[in-house]
Design a protein around this motif. Structure first.
Motif, PDB file in Angstrom:
ATOM      1  N   ARG A 180       0.831  -1.203   0.000  1.00  0.00           N
ATOM      2  CA  ARG A 180       0.000   0.000   0.000  1.00  0.00           C
ATOM      3  C   ARG A 180       0.869   1.257   0.000  1.00  0.00           C
ATOM      4  O   ARG A 180       0.564   2.246  -0.673  1.00  0.00           O
ATOM      5  N   ALA A 181       1.965   1.219   0.728  1.00  0.00           N
ATOM      6  CA  ALA A 181       2.848   2.379   0.822  1.00  0.00           C
ATOM      7  C   ALA A 181       3.619   2.607  -0.468  1.00  0.00           C
ATOM      8  O   ALA A 181       3.838   3.754  -0.885  1.00  0.00           O
ATOM      9  N   SER A 182       4.025   1.516  -1.106  1.00  0.00           N
ATOM     10  CA  SER A 182       4.840   1.648  -2.312  1.00  0.00           C
ATOM     11  C   SER A 182       4.016   1.866  -3.569  1.00  0.00           C
ATOM     12  O   SER A 182       4.523   2.388  -4.572  1.00  0.00           O
ATOM     13  N   GLY A 183       2.733   1.452  -3.523  1.00  0.00           N
ATOM     14  CA  GLY A 183       1.880   1.613  -4.700  1.00  0.00           C
ATOM     15  C   GLY A 183       2.388   0.846  -5.896  1.00  0.00           C
ATOM     16  O   GLY A 183       2.328   1.322  -7.024  1.00  0.00           O
ATOM     17  N   GLY A 184       2.903  -0.374  -5.650  1.00  0.00           N
ATOM     18  CA  GLY A 184       3.505  -1.171  -6.707  1.00  0.00           C
ATOM     19  C   GLY A 184       2.505  -1.921  -7.561  1.00  0.00           C
ATOM     20  O   GLY A 184       1.301  -1.602  -7.579  1.00  0.00           O
ATOM     21  N   SER A 185       3.009  -2.941  -8.242  1.00  0.00           N
ATOM     22  CA  SER A 185       2.201  -3.687  -9.204  1.00  0.00           C
ATOM     23  C   SER A 185       1.659  -4.991  -8.638  1.00  0.00           C
ATOM     24  O   SER A 185       1.099  -5.796  -9.375  1.00  0.00           O
ATOM     25  N   ILE A 186       1.846  -5.204  -7.325  1.00  0.00           N
ATOM     26  CA  ILE A 186       1.387  -6.423  -6.682  1.00  0.00           C
ATOM     27  C   ILE A 186       0.442  -6.060  -5.540  1.00  0.00           C
ATOM     28  O   ILE A 186       0.718  -5.149  -4.758  1.00  0.00           O
ATOM     29  N   SER A 187      -0.675  -6.777  -5.459  1.00  0.00           N
ATOM     30  CA  SER A 187      -1.637  -6.551  -4.384  1.00  0.00           C
ATOM     31  C   SER A 187      -2.041  -7.896  -3.788  1.00  0.00           C
ATOM     32  O   SER A 187      -2.851  -8.620  -4.342  1.00  0.00           O
ATOM     33  N   GLY A 188      -1.417  -8.204  -2.636  1.00  0.00           N
ATOM     34  CA  GLY A 188      -1.667  -9.489  -1.998  1.00  0.00           C
ATOM     35  C   GLY A 188      -0.414 -10.341  -2.031  1.00  0.00           C
ATOM     36  O   GLY A 188       0.515 -10.093  -2.814  1.00  0.00           O
ATOM     37  N   ALA A 189      -0.381 -11.359  -1.172  1.00  0.00           N
ATOM     38  CA  ALA A 189       0.791 -12.234  -1.113  1.00  0.00           C
ATOM     39  C   ALA A 189       0.440 -13.475  -0.316  1.00  0.00           C
ATOM     40  O   ALA A 189      -0.446 -13.457   0.534  1.00  0.00           O
ATOM     41  N   HIS A 190       1.152 -14.574  -0.613  1.00  0.00           N
ATOM     42  CA  HIS A 190       0.972 -15.771   0.193  1.00  0.00           C
ATOM     43  C   HIS A 190       2.084 -15.921   1.222  1.00  0.00           C
ATOM     44  O   HIS A 190       1.941 -16.643   2.192  1.00  0.00           O
ATOM     45  N   THR A 191       3.200 -15.213   1.026  1.00  0.00           N
ATOM     46  CA  THR A 191       4.296 -15.261   1.985  1.00  0.00           C
ATOM     47  C   THR A 191       4.120 -14.139   3.005  1.00  0.00           C
ATOM     48  O   THR A 191       3.773 -13.014   2.649  1.00  0.00           O
ATOM     49  N   VAL A 192       4.369 -14.457   4.266  1.00  0.00           N
ATOM     50  CA  VAL A 192       4.255 -13.478   5.349  1.00  0.00           C
ATOM     51  C   VAL A 192       5.650 -13.161   5.863  1.00  0.00           C
ATOM     52  O   VAL A 192       6.417 -14.060   6.202  1.00  0.00           O
ATOM     53  N   GLY A 193       5.968 -11.878   5.914  1.00  0.00           N
ATOM     54  CA  GLY A 193       7.266 -11.459   6.421  1.00  0.00           C
ATOM     55  C   GLY A 193       8.308 -11.268   5.355  1.00  0.00           C
ATOM     56  O   GLY A 193       9.346 -10.652   5.590  1.00  0.00           O
ATOM     57  N   LEU A 194       8.056 -11.802   4.148  1.00  0.00           N
ATOM     58  CA  LEU A 194       8.983 -11.682   3.033  1.00  0.00           C
ATOM     59  C   LEU A 194       8.180 -11.493   1.745  1.00  0.00           C
ATOM     60  O   LEU A 194       6.972 -11.728   1.714  1.00  0.00           O
ATOM     61  N   SER A 195       8.884 -11.097   0.699  1.00  0.00           N
ATOM     62  CA  SER A 195       8.232 -11.010  -0.615  1.00  0.00           C
ATOM     63  C   SER A 195       8.075 -12.409  -1.195  1.00  0.00           C
ATOM     64  O   SER A 195       8.866 -13.307  -0.917  1.00  0.00           O
ATOM     65  N   ASP A 196       7.033 -12.594  -2.017  1.00  0.00           N
ATOM     66  CA  ASP A 196       6.849 -13.873  -2.699  1.00  0.00           C
ATOM     67  C   ASP A 196       8.020 -14.128  -3.643  1.00  0.00           C
ATOM     68  O   ASP A 196       8.645 -13.195  -4.162  1.00  0.00           O
ATOM     69  N   GLY A 197       8.302 -15.414  -3.862  1.00  0.00           N
ATOM     70  CA  GLY A 197       9.339 -15.765  -4.813  1.00  0.00           C
ATOM     71  C   GLY A 197      10.666 -16.131  -4.196  1.00  0.00           C
ATOM     72  O   GLY A 197      11.631 -16.388  -4.918  1.00  0.00           O
ATOM     73  N   GLY A 198      10.743 -16.200  -2.862  1.00  0.00           N
ATOM     74  CA  GLY A 198      11.983 -16.589  -2.209  1.00  0.00           C
ATOM     75  C   GLY A 198      12.158 -18.097  -2.219  1.00  0.00           C
ATOM     76  O   GLY A 198      11.440 -18.821  -2.915  1.00  0.00           O
ATOM     77  N   PRO A 199      13.129 -18.601  -1.435  1.00  0.00           N
ATOM     78  CA  PRO A 199      13.368 -20.051  -1.399  1.00  0.00           C
ATOM     79  C   PRO A 199      12.138 -20.798  -0.902  1.00  0.00           C
ATOM     80  O   PRO A 199      11.465 -20.371   0.039  1.00  0.00           O
ATOM     81  N   GLY A 200      11.846 -21.943  -1.548  1.00  0.00           N
ATOM     82  CA  GLY A 200      10.657 -22.701  -1.179  1.00  0.00           C
ATOM     83  C   GLY A 200      10.841 -24.185  -1.396  1.00  0.00           C
ATOM     84  O   GLY A 200      11.841 -24.630  -1.976  1.00  0.00           O
ATOM     85  N   LEU A 201       9.882 -24.960  -0.942  1.00  0.00           N
ATOM     86  CA  LEU A 201       9.922 -26.405  -1.117  1.00  0.00           C
ATOM     87  C   LEU A 201       9.791 -26.757  -2.599  1.00  0.00           C
ATOM     88  O   LEU A 201       9.076 -26.063  -3.342  1.00  0.00           O
ATOM     89  N   PRO A 202      10.442 -27.816  -3.053  1.00  0.00           N
ATOM     90  CA  PRO A 202      10.347 -28.212  -4.457  1.00  0.00           C
ATOM     91  C   PRO A 202       8.893 -28.426  -4.887  1.00  0.00           C
ATOM     92  O   PRO A 202       8.099 -29.008  -4.137  1.00  0.00           O
ATOM     93  N   LEU A 203       8.538 -27.932  -6.061  1.00  0.00           N
ATOM     94  CA  LEU A 203       7.211 -28.045  -6.681  1.00  0.00           C
ATOM     95  C   LEU A 203       6.124 -27.304  -5.894  1.00  0.00           C
ATOM     96  O   LEU A 203       5.400 -26.497  -6.447  1.00  0.00           O
ATOM     97  N   LEU A 204       6.001 -27.581  -4.592  1.00  0.00           N
ATOM     98  CA  LEU A 204       4.980 -26.888  -3.804  1.00  0.00           C
ATOM     99  C   LEU A 204       5.269 -25.400  -3.717  1.00  0.00           C
ATOM    100  O   LEU A 204       4.359 -24.574  -3.744  1.00  0.00           O
ATOM    101  N   GLY A 205       6.536 -25.052  -3.564  1.00  0.00           N
ATOM    102  CA  GLY A 205       6.911 -23.648  -3.492  1.00  0.00           C
ATOM    103  C   GLY A 205       6.699 -23.004  -2.143  1.00  0.00           C
ATOM    104  O   GLY A 205       6.969 -21.809  -1.974  1.00  0.00           O
ATOM    105  N   TRP A 206       6.214 -23.757  -1.159  1.00  0.00           N
ATOM    106  CA  TRP A 206       5.976 -23.173   0.163  1.00  0.00           C
ATOM    107  C   TRP A 206       7.270 -22.630   0.730  1.00  0.00           C
ATOM    108  O   TRP A 206       8.309 -23.301   0.712  1.00  0.00           O
TER     109      TRP A 206
END
Length: 321
Positions: A180-206
């Motif tokens: 909301r503060a940055s007014g970027g191109s993303i609204s919502g996320a499944h990761t909490v505390g970090l941006s989406d797309g970081g290290p995750g479990l194989p295939l699942l991506g969690w």
């Protein structure tokens, strides 16, 4: 020539949902091929991984609900239309996901262009309609009890937990304070505390570095399969364990299993909201899981001791095949 319905009677359970399951099976195969021939990645995962995961999940959803709708005697027409709406909504969602994969961009939370924003808004609205349709079918199941109270408990607890798990997905659609503060191109996320797309479990991506709301979302949605499977295991075990031949005993164990499942779901949600990875639980989280295990085992031991002291009933409720 033998008709399809004669060769595959399961298609008659609820034709729109079963046709959706067939289409999603084909999509799962297509996505698997995409993983092999398309080396593109998106948010840290192979680009066709998302359609593959969603396709498999929708197959499980569609077949389960189609079978349940086929068992109804009351509200069947209402449930049929609700199931049809859910099938259309899920089909639309997967069309958008595949469209965005072909375009090489994300489908979820993407508001980078007017088109992407429109597609994401459509997905969000559609999945809410699917949830409401599922709620209607769940209500129909509640007003269609069977003579077996254990099976009633398994279906009812499974549907309630599945609805809760599906609703948890809505928490991912909220815009974070940083977004909301940055007014970027993303609204919502499944990761909490970090941006989406970081290290995750194989295939699942969690996420293996932060909290991930997809974990409780997935675990909750599939309670509708897990809890009835517990009952099936109890019914099979009853052939060798006399105490399980009692319908009331099986019902009690199903309720314990469902309550335990719900408690685990609550802890997983709490863990994700704290920004903690499911694979990196801290002492407090482990203590919570331990308390659930001790409580469940304690109740089971109490019931086992009480059952061994009570006489085994001569007449048991017959189990269906």
């Amino acid at each position: 020539m033998t008709s399809l319905l004669e060769r595959y009677p399961a298609l008659s359970w609820h034709r729109p949902l079963m046709l959706l399951a067939v289409a999603m099976t084909a999509l799962a195969g297509w996505s698997l091929a995409g993983l092999v021939v398309d080396d593109r990645t998106l948010t840290g995962l192979p680009i066709w991984a998302k359609s593959g995961k969603f396709a498999v999940s929708v197959v499980i959803y569609a077949v389960t609900w189609a079978w349940l709708i086929a068992q109804l005697t009351r509200w069947r027409r209402i449930a049929w239309w609700a199931g049809t709406i859910a099938a259309l909504g899920l089909a639309l969602e997967l069309v958008i996901i595949v469209t965005q994969i072909v375009r090489g961009t994300t489908s979820h939370f993407n508001i980078s262009t007017p088109l992407n924003a429109a597609l994401w808004t459509t997905m969000g609205s559609t999945i809410m309609v699917v949830w409401l349709a599922t709620l209607v079918v769940s209500a129909a199941l509640f007003v269609n009890p069977t003579a077996d109270h254990a099976r009633n408990a398994a279906i009812r607890w499974g549907t309630v937990l599945a609805l809760v798990g599906a609703a948890l997905g809505l928490s991912m659609t909220r815009e974070t304070p940083q977004q909301r503060a940055s007014g970027g191109s993303i609204s919502g996320a499944h990761t909490v505390g970090l941006s989406d797309g970081g290290p995750g479990l194989p295939l699942l991506g969690w996420s293996t570095a932060g909290g991930d709301l997809r974990v409780p979302h997935f675990i909750g949605m599939h309670a509708l399969q897990v809890i009835p499977l517990v009952l099936i295991a109890l019914e099979l075990a009853a052939r060798r364990i006399p105490v399980l031949r009692s319908m009331q005993a099986r019902r009690t164990l199903v309720v314990i299993a469902a309550a335990t499942y719900g408690a685990v779901l609550a802890v997983l949600t709490w863990q994700a909201l704290r920004g903690q990875s499911v694979v990196r639980p801290d002492a407090v989280t482990l203590l919570a899981f331990g308390a659930i295990a001790v409580a469940a085992i304690g109740v089971l031991l109490y019931l086992l001791i009480r059952a061994t002291k009570a006489p085994v009933p001569n007449r048991s409720v017959p189990m269906e095949a």
